[in-house]
Structures are given as C-alpha cells and as structure tokens.
Design a protein around this motif. Sequence first.
Motif, mmCIF file in Angstrom:
data_model
loop_
_atom_site.group_PDB
_atom_site.id
_atom_site.type_symbol
_atom_site.label_atom_id
_atom_site.label_comp_id
_atom_site.label_asym_id
_atom_site.label_seq_id
_atom_site.Cartn_x
_atom_site.Cartn_y
_atom_site.Cartn_z
ATOM 1 N N VAL A 1 0.825 -1.122 -0.133
ATOM 2 C CA VAL A 1 0.047 0.113 0.201
ATOM 3 C C VAL A 1 0.946 1.189 0.208
ATOM 4 O O VAL A 1 1.844 1.300 0.781
ATOM 5 N N SER A 2 0.747 2.209 -1.137
ATOM 6 C CA SER A 2 1.508 3.374 -0.915
ATOM 7 C C SER A 2 0.384 4.566 -0.539
ATOM 8 O O SER A 2 -0.546 4.690 -1.091
ATOM 9 N N PHE A 3 1.002 5.366 0.376
ATOM 10 C CA PHE A 3 0.210 6.692 0.853
ATOM 11 C C PHE A 3 0.506 7.567 -0.349
ATOM 12 O O PHE A 3 1.775 8.046 -0.671
ATOM 13 N N ILE A 4 -0.368 8.299 -0.837
ATOM 14 C CA ILE A 4 -0.241 9.010 -1.959
ATOM 15 C C ILE A 4 -0.452 10.810 -1.143
ATOM 16 O O ILE A 4 0.692 11.549 -1.524
ATOM 17 N N GLU A 5 -1.376 10.945 -0.784
ATOM 18 C CA GLU A 5 -1.738 12.287 0.181
ATOM 19 C C GLU A 5 -2.622 12.295 1.218
ATOM 20 O O GLU A 5 -3.284 11.148 1.266
ATOM 21 N N TYR A 6 -2.874 13.661 1.932
ATOM 22 C CA TYR A 6 -3.928 13.522 2.610
ATOM 23 C C TYR A 6 -4.377 15.152 2.522
ATOM 24 O O TYR A 6 -3.807 15.867 2.081
ATOM 25 N N HIS A 7 -5.746 15.007 3.065
ATOM 26 C CA HIS A 7 -6.418 16.173 2.972
ATOM 27 C C HIS A 7 -6.973 16.526 4.540
ATOM 28 O O HIS A 7 -7.706 15.598 4.698
ATOM 29 N N LEU A 8 -7.097 17.897 5.011
ATOM 30 C CA LEU A 8 -7.911 18.233 5.984
ATOM 31 C C LEU A 8 -9.262 18.912 5.588
ATOM 32 O O LEU A 8 -9.478 19.455 4.889
ATOM 33 N N LEU A 9 -10.190 17.639 5.919
ATOM 34 C CA LEU A 9 -11.522 18.125 5.717
ATOM 35 C C LEU A 9 -12.459 18.774 6.750
ATOM 36 O O LEU A 9 -13.140 19.607 6.179
ATOM 37 N N GLU A 10 -12.344 18.801 7.851
ATOM 38 C CA GLU A 10 -12.882 19.368 8.675
ATOM 39 C C GLU A 10 -12.134 19.350 10.104
ATOM 40 O O GLU A 10 -11.400 18.643 10.621
ATOM 41 N N LEU A 11 -12.235 20.859 10.935
ATOM 42 C CA LEU A 11 -11.578 20.936 12.063
ATOM 43 C C LEU A 11 -12.167 21.821 12.832
ATOM 44 O O LEU A 11 -12.841 23.047 12.435
ATOM 45 N N ASP B 1 -13.171 -9.049 1.198
ATOM 46 C CA ASP B 1 -14.185 -8.451 1.850
ATOM 47 C C ASP B 1 -14.291 -8.435 3.353
ATOM 48 O O ASP B 1 -14.238 -9.300 3.778
ATOM 49 N N GLY B 2 -14.492 -7.331 3.922
ATOM 50 C CA GLY B 2 -14.725 -7.220 5.433
ATOM 51 C C GLY B 2 -13.689 -7.215 5.953
ATOM 52 O O GLY B 2 -13.118 -7.118 7.369
ATOM 53 N N SER B 3 -12.342 -7.240 5.210
ATOM 54 C CA SER B 3 -11.126 -7.173 5.779
ATOM 55 C C SER B 3 -10.694 -5.697 6.573
ATOM 56 O O SER B 3 -11.195 -4.621 5.845
ATOM 57 N N ASN B 4 -10.108 -5.396 7.577
ATOM 58 C CA ASN B 4 -9.813 -4.197 8.209
ATOM 59 C C ASN B 4 -8.414 -3.768 7.771
ATOM 60 O O ASN B 4 -7.953 -2.575 8.241
ATOM 61 N N ALA B 5 -7.614 -4.562 6.977
ATOM 62 C CA ALA B 5 -6.380 -4.281 7.043
ATOM 63 C C ALA B 5 -5.944 -2.787 6.323
ATOM 64 O O ALA B 5 -5.255 -2.016 6.887
ATOM 65 N N LEU B 6 -6.843 -2.370 5.236
ATOM 66 C CA LEU B 6 -6.469 -0.884 4.812
ATOM 67 C C LEU B 6 -6.763 0.193 5.686
ATOM 68 O O LEU B 6 -6.251 1.074 5.873
ATOM 69 N N ARG B 7 -7.892 -0.227 6.461
ATOM 70 C CA ARG B 7 -8.496 0.745 7.560
ATOM 71 C C ARG B 7 -7.281 0.863 8.596
ATOM 72 O O ARG B 7 -7.104 1.980 9.115
ATOM 73 N N ILE B 8 -6.844 -0.140 8.850
ATOM 74 C CA ILE B 8 -5.565 -0.048 10.000
ATOM 75 C C ILE B 8 -4.495 0.656 9.477
ATOM 76 O O ILE B 8 -3.963 1.511 10.075
ATOM 77 N N ILE B 9 -4.325 0.321 8.247
ATOM 78 C CA ILE B 9 -2.932 1.083 7.588
ATOM 79 C C ILE B 9 -3.066 2.464 7.386
ATOM 80 O O ILE B 9 -2.428 3.383 7.888
ATOM 81 N N GLY B 10 -4.325 2.717 7.034
ATOM 82 C CA GLY B 10 -4.476 4.103 6.695
ATOM 83 C C GLY B 10 -4.682 4.984 7.778
ATOM 84 O O GLY B 10 -4.269 6.090 7.970
ATOM 85 N N SER B 11 -5.523 4.254 8.944
ATOM 86 C CA SER B 11 -5.484 4.993 10.196
ATOM 87 C C SER B 11 -4.325 5.322 10.760
ATOM 88 O O SER B 11 -4.159 6.507 11.371
ATOM 89 N N SER B 12 -3.407 4.346 10.824
ATOM 90 C CA SER B 12 -2.167 4.494 11.593
ATOM 91 C C SER B 12 -1.399 5.616 10.800
ATOM 92 O O SER B 12 -0.491 6.064 11.538
ATOM 93 N N ILE B 13 -1.322 5.849 9.573
ATOM 94 C CA ILE B 13 -0.663 6.942 8.737
ATOM 95 C C ILE B 13 -1.461 8.229 9.046
ATOM 96 O O ILE B 13 -0.667 9.216 9.283
ATOM 97 N N LEU B 14 -2.587 8.283 9.127
ATOM 98 C CA LEU B 14 -3.382 9.645 9.111
ATOM 99 C C LEU B 14 -3.258 10.165 10.720
ATOM 100 O O LEU B 14 -3.682 11.063 10.842
#
Length: 131
Positions: free
Chosen positions: A6-16, A78-91
């Motif tokens: 999985v490669s992280f490309i970018e992030y955006h601040l949506l709400e603060l 389907d139903g895997s949390n792997a990407l959610r874990i990776i993405g959340s860990s990065i964000l």
Amino acid sequence: MEDAIVSFIEYHLLELSYEKCDHENEEAELSLKIEEQTNEDNASLRRIILDVIFEGPIKGKISLAGTFNINNNFEYADGSNALRIIGSSILLPYARSIISFISAVDGSSPFIIPTLNLNNLFKDDSNMEEP
C-alpha cells in the motif's frame, strides 16, 4: 526490493473544529470513525476518511482523508480491516500534530491525542462505520 503493498499518496484536512472548555482536570474522551471508499475510475486507489472526535478539556473534531494506492500483491478480502488499520495508522499522527499545534497556539499546554493500538481497536467491528 519489493514494492510496498500500500502506498500513501496524500492527505487532506476535511474538517477541524476546536473549542476550549472549563474542564481542565477532566480526562479527554476520544472516539474514531473510519470509512473506506473505492475510486470508481481506478480500482487500485482507495480513500480512508478518519474522524477523531474528542471531548474533555477541549471539544472538537478533526477529519482527514488519505489517498492510498493498492499494489496487486495486496490480498484484499471483503470485510478485511487491513487497509483501515494501515490508513488510520498513517493519518492519526497528522491529526495528532494538527490538534496539538492548534491547542498550544494560545500558550496553553497542548492537547495531545494519545497513541492508539489500532489492531486492538479493530478486533471489535462495532468501532467502525461502514462505507
């Protein structure tokens, strides 16, 4: 050397949102909402939206969206949390940095979002929002 699955490309601040409260000695309560979205034009792109909601000495919410590219070697069930874990860990470090900066601008002690073991968090599927 193999490519990352999985490669992280970018992030955006949506709400603060941020509000100081009179509960200085109160311990903060945190909740997370994590949503995964698929790009309709490119199946290898995914978007993770992380919402961190906090209440205690400060009250508010930060919402970040991260874009990720999935390698063909990524075994996605389907139903895997792997990407959610990776993405959340990065964000999450980005969210932590933004909130600590904002909370310290007025000279107060910064509010620091604690580190979280996201693997343990995802063992209970009730903590996640479905897309």
